[in-house]
Design a protein around this motif. Sequence first.
Motif: not given
Lengths: 140, 144
Positions: A79, A84, A86, A105, A107, A113, A115, A118, A122-123, A130, A134
């Motif tokens: 990781g 990353h 978004f 997957d 989880p 949030q 903003y 969200d 992970r790939d 993420r 918005m």
Amino acid sequence: MLNTISITQIYVLDQDRALDFYVGKLGFEVKTDQQFGPMRFLTVALPSDPGHAVLLELPAPPSVSPELAEQVRDLVTRGAGGGHLFFTTDDAHKTHAALREKGVDVPEEPVVQPYGIDFGFRDPFGNSIRVAQMTPQPST
Amino acid sequence: MSRASEDSNRRMLRARDEMDRSYAEPLDVPTLARIAHVSEAHFIRTFRATFGETPHRYLQRRRVERAMWLLRSTDRSVTDVCMSVGFSSLGTFSRVFAEVVGEPPSAYRRRGPLAAVPSCFGMRWLRPSEHSAGTEKPGEVPAP
């Protein structure tokens, strides 16, 4: 001076698996899939954002030494590979359900949030993803 | 480095992500080892080899980071903060907090309000580490 970002890069550990994930599950389309000598130049983009491609690069010789390639693979799976992505979405809950439906997957449940709404996952390799719906900014 | 170690890294990362996400839950080693699909003894050893600290310490730092944020962004009581980040004893919380941050929760709170920090990068970069105890990290991180 500079206009837009046309290509960004992330490291993937297997380009066929990356295609299965990014195209088969997340809804990207292949933009370029070309063999340049030893390198498979593989870029994908979202149909809704065709101008921004993601280069799915395999860390491998001769671009990096075999030793460095192994180190990159090690970092990505811990990781810490720096990958990353978004994304924005119109409906975080719907997208979340659709991804799970496709067997991704995911989880984490969508979280509200300041903003927006969200969630992250992970790939298959360890890159972080993420997705955010918005909250529209009040027009001033 | 082998494909087996990459697979192991990825499993440990999955368990670490679970700690990032569910820090307020009573997470224990059996639960985390199950998420990583390894035995309990193997889990602690491998996690430490992968990330440089035990799962227990990682979870403590995660909880302390959230507590730091709550202390300076809300006016909830120290006890309330302690419970809501997953500590079950105020004594343990205060001791661990002081050890990790370098000052007790009440003193840390007196540093004043913190700018709103959203998830993700904020949560990673605000986390106290053994190498940066007591340092002020960037206060404001743009959404997301």
